[in-house]
Design an enzyme around this catalytic site. Structure first.
Site, PDB file in Angstrom:
ATOM      1  N   LYS A  39      34.826 -17.723  -4.849  1.00  0.00           N
ATOM      2  CA  LYS A  39      34.775 -17.827  -3.417  1.00  0.00           C
ATOM      3  C   LYS A  39      35.493 -18.791  -2.664  1.00  0.00           C
ATOM      4  CE  LYS A  39      30.236 -18.598  -4.125  1.00  0.00           C
ATOM      5  NZ  LYS A  39      30.270 -18.429  -5.776  1.00  0.00           N
ATOM      6  N   ARG A  97      22.411 -18.631   0.359  1.00  0.00           N
ATOM      7  CA  ARG A  97      22.311 -18.165  -1.080  1.00  0.00           C
ATOM      8  C   ARG A  97      20.954 -17.869  -1.446  1.00  0.00           C
ATOM      9  NH1 ARG A  97      26.553 -21.913  -3.259  1.00  0.00           N
ATOM     10  NH2 ARG A  97      26.718 -21.757  -5.581  1.00  0.00           N
ATOM     11  N   ARG A  99      33.797 -30.134 -13.167  1.00  0.00           N
ATOM     12  CA  ARG A  99      32.338 -30.372 -12.673  1.00  0.00           C
ATOM     13  C   ARG A  99      31.387 -30.631 -13.716  1.00  0.00           C
ATOM     14  NH1 ARG A  99      32.296 -25.751  -7.952  1.00  0.00           N
ATOM     15  NH2 ARG A  99      30.094 -26.031  -8.667  1.00  0.00           N
TER      16      ARG A  99
HETATM   17  P1  AMP Z   1      29.087 -24.305  -5.340  1.00  0.00           P
HETATM   18  O1  AMP Z   1      30.085 -25.566  -5.363  1.00  0.00           O
HETATM   19  O2  AMP Z   1      28.870 -23.351  -4.295  1.00  0.00           O
HETATM   20  O3  AMP Z   1      29.210 -23.783  -6.729  1.00  0.00           O
HETATM   21  O4  AMP Z   1      27.754 -25.114  -5.605  1.00  0.00           O
HETATM   22  C1  AMP Z   1      27.169 -26.051  -6.276  1.00  0.00           C
HETATM   23  C2  AMP Z   1      25.831 -26.407  -6.202  1.00  0.00           C
HETATM   24  O5  AMP Z   1      25.610 -26.818  -4.879  1.00  0.00           O
HETATM   25  C3  AMP Z   1      24.959 -25.124  -6.437  1.00  0.00           C
HETATM   26  O6  AMP Z   1      24.731 -25.047  -7.860  1.00  0.00           O
HETATM   27  C4  AMP Z   1      23.441 -25.801  -5.971  1.00  0.00           C
HETATM   28  O7  AMP Z   1      22.831 -26.852  -6.564  1.00  0.00           O
HETATM   29  C5  AMP Z   1      24.322 -26.418  -4.541  1.00  0.00           C
HETATM   30  N1  AMP Z   1      24.269 -25.522  -3.344  1.00  0.00           N
HETATM   31  C6  AMP Z   1      25.566 -25.020  -2.743  1.00  0.00           C
HETATM   32  N2  AMP Z   1      25.191 -24.350  -1.659  1.00  0.00           N
HETATM   33  C7  AMP Z   1      23.961 -24.040  -1.714  1.00  0.00           C
HETATM   34  C8  AMP Z   1      23.071 -23.553  -0.863  1.00  0.00           C
HETATM   35  N3  AMP Z   1      23.332 -22.464   0.131  1.00  0.00           N
HETATM   36  N4  AMP Z   1      21.735 -23.396  -1.297  1.00  0.00           N
HETATM   37  C9  AMP Z   1      21.297 -23.988  -2.222  1.00  0.00           C
HETATM   38  N5  AMP Z   1      21.666 -25.022  -2.970  1.00  0.00           N
HETATM   39  C10 AMP Z   1      23.368 -24.873  -2.648  1.00  0.00           C
END
Ligand code: AMP
Length: 220
Positions: A16, A91, A163
């Site tokens: 993504k 999400r 990360r």
């Molecule tokens: P990502 O970088 O998109 O993998 O997001 C990392 C983390 O941020 C996720 O595992 C969630 O803990 C939090 N997060 C990001 N976007 C959302 C969202 N739309 N709703 C809830 N938590 C989010």
């Protein structure tokens, strides 16, 4: 707010963020990565960061009300006037409903919901070798897409790191959360004729070509 209006959703490691950055460069629309915003807030120890960092390190979702407020504010900024690419939001169905309401109010509905997918073994390999730039969020892979200089971002010279939630123990939790809470978005957007399912297996460029075709194709 006009121009390209798309969301990317899919399991962690599906591509993504990588594809959203490519679209941003091509279309000049703002890329909104909610994960990146939250990681920056955690590093800067802002009140948002303090409130949400526990969810991130566990691989859990941050509560919907916090996320919806954050995205609503972000979309009001001037750089989103030329459209937006949401990467990692919505999400949950509740977030998708709120986004729909928000966009309806502005008379600029979503054009495409881009669902990227890849089998779990591919996702796990990508996530466990992923290195992210602390500064600009660009992503590399220790084996599949290494930076020119070890530990240094090719794009901005920032420091690359792994990360916390890309470590093995967290990956399984994140994949589970995706299946339970985010995968239902497929039906949600299919019903609205916005779903464009994209095979996320292959090189960055192969997937990019599929994304561009999906955007050009119109309704599926
Ligand atoms: P990502 O970088 O998109 O993998 O997001 C990392 C983390 O941020 C996720 O595992 C969630 O803990 C939090 N997060 C990001 N976007 C959302 C969202 N739309 N709703 C809830 N938590 C989010």
């Amino acid at each position: 707010m006009s121009g390209l209006r798309v969301i990317f959703f899919g399991p962690p490691g599906a591509g993504k963020g990588t594809q959203a950055k490519l679209l941003e460069r091509e279309f000049g629309a703002c890329q909104v990565s909610t994960g990146e915003i939250l990681r920056k807030a955690a590093r800067a120890e802002t009140s948002l960061g303090k409130q949400t960092s526990g969810y991130l390190s566990r691989g859990d979702l941050v509560p919907d009300d916090v996320m919806v407020k954050l995205v609503a504010e972000r979309l009001k900024k001037p750089d989103c006037k030329a459209g937006f690419i949401l990467d990692g939001f919505p999400r949950t169905i509740a977030q998708a409903d709120d986004l729909e309401r928000m966009l309806k109010k502005d008379g600029l509905p979503l054009e495409h919901a881009l669902g990227l997918n890849a089998p779990n073994d591919v996702l796990i390999k990508r996530l466990s070798g992923r290195r992210t730039c602390r500064n600009c969020g660009s992503m590399f892979h220790a084996v599949f897409n290494p930076p020119t200089k070890d530990g240094v971002c090719d794009r901005c010279g920032g420091e690359l790191y792994q990360r916390d939630d890309d470590r093995e123990e967290q990956i399984a939790a994140r994949l589970r959360v995706y299946e339970e809470q985010t995968a239902p978005l497929k039906d949600y957007y299919r019903k609205r004729r916005l779903l464009r399912e994209i095979n996320g297996v292959g090189s960055v460029d192969e997937v990019r070509q599929r994304v561009f075709r999906a955007i050009g194709d119109g309704a599926k």
